[in-house]
Design a protein around this motif. Structure first.
Motif, short mmCIF file in Angstrom:
data_model
loop_
_atom_site.label_atom_id
_atom_site.label_comp_id
_atom_site.label_asym_id
_atom_site.label_seq_id
_atom_site.Cartn_x
_atom_site.Cartn_y
_atom_site.Cartn_z
N GLY A 36 0.86 -1.19 0.00
CA GLY A 36 0.00 0.00 0.00
C GLY A 36 0.89 1.23 0.00
N LEU A 37 0.92 1.93 -1.15
CA LEU A 37 1.88 3.04 -1.30
C LEU A 37 1.13 4.37 -1.36
CD1 LEU A 37 4.17 1.23 -3.88
CD2 LEU A 37 4.65 1.61 -1.45
N GLY A 38 0.28 4.60 -0.36
CA GLY A 38 -0.50 5.83 -0.31
C GLY A 38 0.14 6.86 0.60
N VAL A 40 0.50 6.89 3.67
CA VAL A 40 1.32 6.29 4.72
C VAL A 40 2.50 5.52 4.12
CG1 VAL A 40 1.29 4.45 6.46
CG2 VAL A 40 -0.48 6.21 6.47
N ILE A 58 4.57 -2.60 -2.89
CA ILE A 58 3.52 -3.32 -3.62
C ILE A 58 2.22 -2.53 -3.50
CG2 ILE A 58 2.18 -5.47 -3.77
CD1 ILE A 58 5.05 -6.12 -4.28
N PHE A 98 2.79 -9.54 -5.93
CA PHE A 98 3.18 -9.88 -4.56
C PHE A 98 4.33 -10.89 -4.51
CE2 PHE A 98 0.13 -7.92 -1.57
CZ PHE A 98 -0.74 -7.34 -2.48
N CYS A 110 0.22 -1.22 4.87
CA CYS A 110 -0.29 0.15 5.02
C CYS A 110 -1.50 0.35 4.12
CB CYS A 110 0.79 1.16 4.64
SG CYS A 110 2.38 0.90 5.43
N THR A 113 -8.22 1.34 5.99
CA THR A 113 -9.18 0.72 6.92
C THR A 113 -10.36 1.69 7.05
OG1 THR A 113 -7.70 1.57 8.65
CG2 THR A 113 -7.73 -0.80 8.32
N ARG A 181 1.56 7.36 12.44
CA ARG A 181 1.15 8.65 12.99
C ARG A 181 1.35 9.79 12.02
NH1 ARG A 181 4.15 8.16 18.82
NH2 ARG A 181 2.31 7.73 20.08
N PRO A 184 -0.17 14.28 7.16
CA PRO A 184 0.10 14.88 5.85
C PRO A 184 0.09 16.41 5.90
CG PRO A 184 -1.46 13.08 5.62
CD PRO A 184 -1.27 13.30 7.10
N LYS A 233 -3.09 4.01 19.24
CA LYS A 233 -3.49 4.87 18.10
C LYS A 233 -4.93 5.34 18.26
CE LYS A 233 -3.57 6.59 13.96
NZ LYS A 233 -2.75 7.72 13.54
N ASP A 292 -11.50 6.46 12.90
CA ASP A 292 -10.78 5.54 13.79
C ASP A 292 -11.49 5.29 15.12
OD1 ASP A 292 -9.03 5.70 11.73
OD2 ASP A 292 -7.48 6.81 12.81
N ARG A 359 -11.13 13.45 1.34
CA ARG A 359 -11.80 12.33 2.00
C ARG A 359 -12.52 12.78 3.28
NH1 ARG A 359 -7.16 7.88 2.21
NH2 ARG A 359 -5.98 9.71 2.84
N1 LIG Z 1 -3.37 9.30 5.73
C1 LIG Z 1 -3.07 9.53 6.99
O1 LIG Z 1 -2.87 10.68 7.40
C2 LIG Z 1 -2.95 8.41 7.99
C3 LIG Z 1 -2.32 8.67 9.21
C4 LIG Z 1 -2.19 7.66 10.12
C5 LIG Z 1 -2.72 6.40 9.83
N2 LIG Z 1 -3.34 6.17 8.65
C6 LIG Z 1 -3.84 4.80 8.39
O2 LIG Z 1 -2.95 4.16 7.47
C7 LIG Z 1 -3.67 3.28 6.61
C8 LIG Z 1 -3.41 3.64 5.16
O3 LIG Z 1 -3.92 4.95 4.93
P1 LIG Z 1 -3.49 5.85 3.68
O4 LIG Z 1 -3.97 7.21 3.99
O5 LIG Z 1 -2.06 5.64 3.33
O6 LIG Z 1 -4.41 5.22 2.54
P2 LIG Z 1 -4.27 5.49 0.97
O7 LIG Z 1 -5.62 5.24 0.41
O8 LIG Z 1 -3.60 6.79 0.70
O9 LIG Z 1 -3.28 4.36 0.46
C9 LIG Z 1 -3.56 3.02 0.54
C10 LIG Z 1 -2.92 2.31 -0.63
O10 LIG Z 1 -3.14 0.91 -0.46
C11 LIG Z 1 -3.41 0.35 -1.73
N3 LIG Z 1 -4.10 -0.91 -1.53
C12 LIG Z 1 -5.41 -1.13 -1.24
N4 LIG Z 1 -5.64 -2.44 -1.08
C13 LIG Z 1 -4.46 -3.07 -1.27
C14 LIG Z 1 -4.06 -4.42 -1.26
N5 LIG Z 1 -4.92 -5.40 -0.98
N6 LIG Z 1 -2.78 -4.71 -1.52
C15 LIG Z 1 -1.89 -3.72 -1.80
N7 LIG Z 1 -2.22 -2.42 -1.84
C16 LIG Z 1 -3.49 -2.10 -1.57
C17 LIG Z 1 -4.22 1.41 -2.44
O11 LIG Z 1 -4.19 1.25 -3.84
C18 LIG Z 1 -3.53 2.69 -1.98
O12 LIG Z 1 -2.50 3.09 -2.86
C19 LIG Z 1 -5.13 3.38 7.04
O13 LIG Z 1 -5.40 2.39 7.99
C20 LIG Z 1 -5.19 4.74 7.70
O14 LIG Z 1 -6.25 4.81 8.65
C21 LIG Z 1 -3.45 7.14 7.71
#
Ligand SMILES: NC(=O)c1ccc[n+]([C@@H]2O[C@H](COP(=O)([O-])OP(=O)(O)OC[C@H]3O[C@@H](n4cnc5c(N)ncnc54)[C@H](O)[C@@H]3O)[C@@H](O)[C@H]2O)c1
Length: 449
Positions: A36-38, A40, A58, A98, A110, A113, A181, A184, A233, A292, A359
């Motif tokens: 998960g390369l978002g 986080v 990945i 994978f 990452c 959720t 934590r 952004p 968290k 959360d 979001r």
């Molecule tokens: N964004 C924030 O500020 C933040 C801060 C703390 C915690 N979190 C938590 O971190 C987690 C990720 O959040 P985010 O903001 O990075 O989400 P995001 O949507 O930006 O990124 C998630 C990535 O995961 C990929 N993905 C989805 N399903 C997948 C799978 N089965 N296999 C591989 N990749 C997959 C998506 O394509 C997406 O690129 C969540 O649980 C979120 O609550 C987010």
């Protein structure tokens, strides 16, 4: 028969492959996998690459893989040049396959959720990521869940699925939870200087995760298990949701009493102890704070306990867009106008200043409600290109300047550095839900939340 089958987690000793991991990490020979390369996963991947560690990233999104492999970043805090540098040097390998994880020593998950339609935890991303990892898992790997979730997830959702595949957790592979934590848009705190909490399903997994994140974080906080790390968290985000709920309720109280809530909070914040300021706004947004705490209340509902603070804060925070609409109605009324037929400019659509993330943004709720009441809307937000409302699918038109013959502007998000002078001179009324215009004046009448 597995000799460790009924041993308590604390007495499990890592097998020969797993026990080598901390040393491999210390020597920076280990390869780090990130799923998960978002928002986080990408900053985390970059942090490891910057430390000279090889990263396998990945993601299931083909668009994301193509963007990153082209050396481009789609996360605002990460410059494209940094991605390009690590892709070119092959330190950062990005794939949708994978199978590449066979070469990884650690795997941090990452993935999102979110909440389901019934506002319950949606575990499908975690389960799907894990099911995709398992066929490529090998002895000696450490798996760390970073996605925010309810206490018990790592032990109850992840562990049995791994053991079904014949791996003994704590012996063959390590399993831990480490909450993310990242904030952004925060220029002061990033991966390096934000302490990282880790809690393993075994003491060894706690230590190994500490060694992993110690490569990129100055301070690692070890707690006594994955459940503890999971609830840490949720306490942090519940603390924010509850305090924002409190100050939002105080904003409603102040509006009824004709008192300026901003002066109240700022004066209270001069107390040097025992008070921490939180600021009101049009509601709660983003992927974390509104969602959360509901993971925790859901978990407790399964144990017949109602977490009242969480439910109440959620109720107050979710009512704020209605309060904004009431204030819009009041302001227009004073001019002898109705919401229906009024031209309203929404200023700032992202869920918070400095980011383009829509979001859960309360601005979207405000927009839906005003359109339902017959207003004509346009938006301005330098961080957001396009606004399509999730529930109705309606698209808002983008205002290029301040001067669009608007009856009212509503500031919903204040991006740092926005110059509101043009707005103050062209629109008769501004409803400022963020105190963005503090100390500024012009021809417009400025109204508070
Ligand atoms: N964004 C924030 O500020 C933040 C801060 C703390 C915690 N979190 C938590 O971190 C987690 C990720 O959040 P985010 O903001 O990075 O989400 P995001 O949507 O930006 O990124 C998630 C990535 O995961 C990929 N993905 C989805 N399903 C997948 C799978 N089965 N296999 C591989 N990749 C997959 C998506 O394509 C997406 O690129 C969540 O649980 C979120 O609550 C987010």
């Amino acid at each position: 028969m597995n000799p460790h089958a009924s041993a308590p987690a604390s007495s499990l000793t890592p097998g020969p492959e797993l026990s080598k991991l901390p040393e491999r990490l210390a020597r920076r020979e280990a390869t780090v996998g990130i799923i998960g390369l978002g928002y986080v996963g990408l900053p985390l991947a970059m942090a490891f690459c910057e430390e000279g560690v090889r990263v396998i990233g990945i993601d299931v999104s083909p668009r994301k893989i193509a963007t990153l492999n082209a050396g481009k970043s789609d996360v605002e805090d990460i410059p494209s040049a940094q991605v390009a540098k690590h892709i070119d040097s092959k330190r950062f390998l990005v794939s949708a396959d994978f199978a590449a994880l066979a070469a990884a020593d650690t795997i941090s998950i990452c993935v999102p959720t979110p909440l389901s339609k019934s506002r319950d935890p949606d575990m499908s991303y975690i389960v799907s990521a894990l099911e995709s990892i398992l066929p490529h898992m090998r002895k000696g790997q450490l798996l760390v869940l970073e996605s925010t979730t309810y206490p018990g997830t790592t032990r109850e959702v992840m562990l049995p699925r791994i053991e079904e595949r014949g791996f003994k957790v704590g012996v063959d592979v390590g399993l831990a939870f480490s909450p993310e934590r990242i904030d952004p848009g925060n220029k002061k705190y990033g991966v390096r200087n934000t302490p990282k909490v880790v809690g393993g399903c075994t003491p060894f997994a706690t230590e190994a995760s500490g060694a992993l994140y110690g490569l990129v974080c100055d301070h690692v906080v070890r707690v006594d298990g994955a459940d503890t790390a999971e609830i840490v968290k949720l306490l942090e985000n519940t603390f924010r949701a509850v305090n924002i709920g409190l100050v939002n309720e105080i904003a409603i109280v102040c509006a009824k009493l004709g008192i300026d809530v901003w002066q109240v909070v700022e004066a209270a914040a001069t107390k040097p102890f025992g008070f921490m300021p939180f600021y009101p706004g049009p509601g709660l947004g983003g992927h974390c704070i509104p969602i959360d705490p509901l993971y925790l209340s859901w978990k407790l509902r399964t144990l017949n306990y109602n977490v009242r603070f969480i439910e109440l804060a959620d109720e107050v925070n979710r009512s704020m867009p209605d309060h904004v609409v009431t204030r819009v109605t009041d302001v227009l009324n004073e001019r002898g106008k109705a919401v229906k037929g009024s031209r309203i400019l929404l200023v700032g659509m992202a869920y918070k200043g400095g980011v383009g993330d829509l979001r859960e943004s309360p601005a979207l709720d405000v927009a839906e409600k005003l359109l339902d009441r017959g207003a004509t809307l346009a938006f301005r937000d330098d961080h957001v290109g396009k606004v399509v409302l999730e529930h109705s699918g309606r698209e808002l038109s983008r205002a290029e300047g301040w001067n669009g013959g608007f009856d009212l502007a509503v500031i919903l998000t204040a991006h740092p550095g926005t110059d509101y002078r043009g707005l103050l001179e062209t629109v008769p009324d501004i409803l400022d839900t963020r105190n963005a215009l503090r100390g500024q004046s012009g021809r417009a009448a400025v109204h508070r939340l």
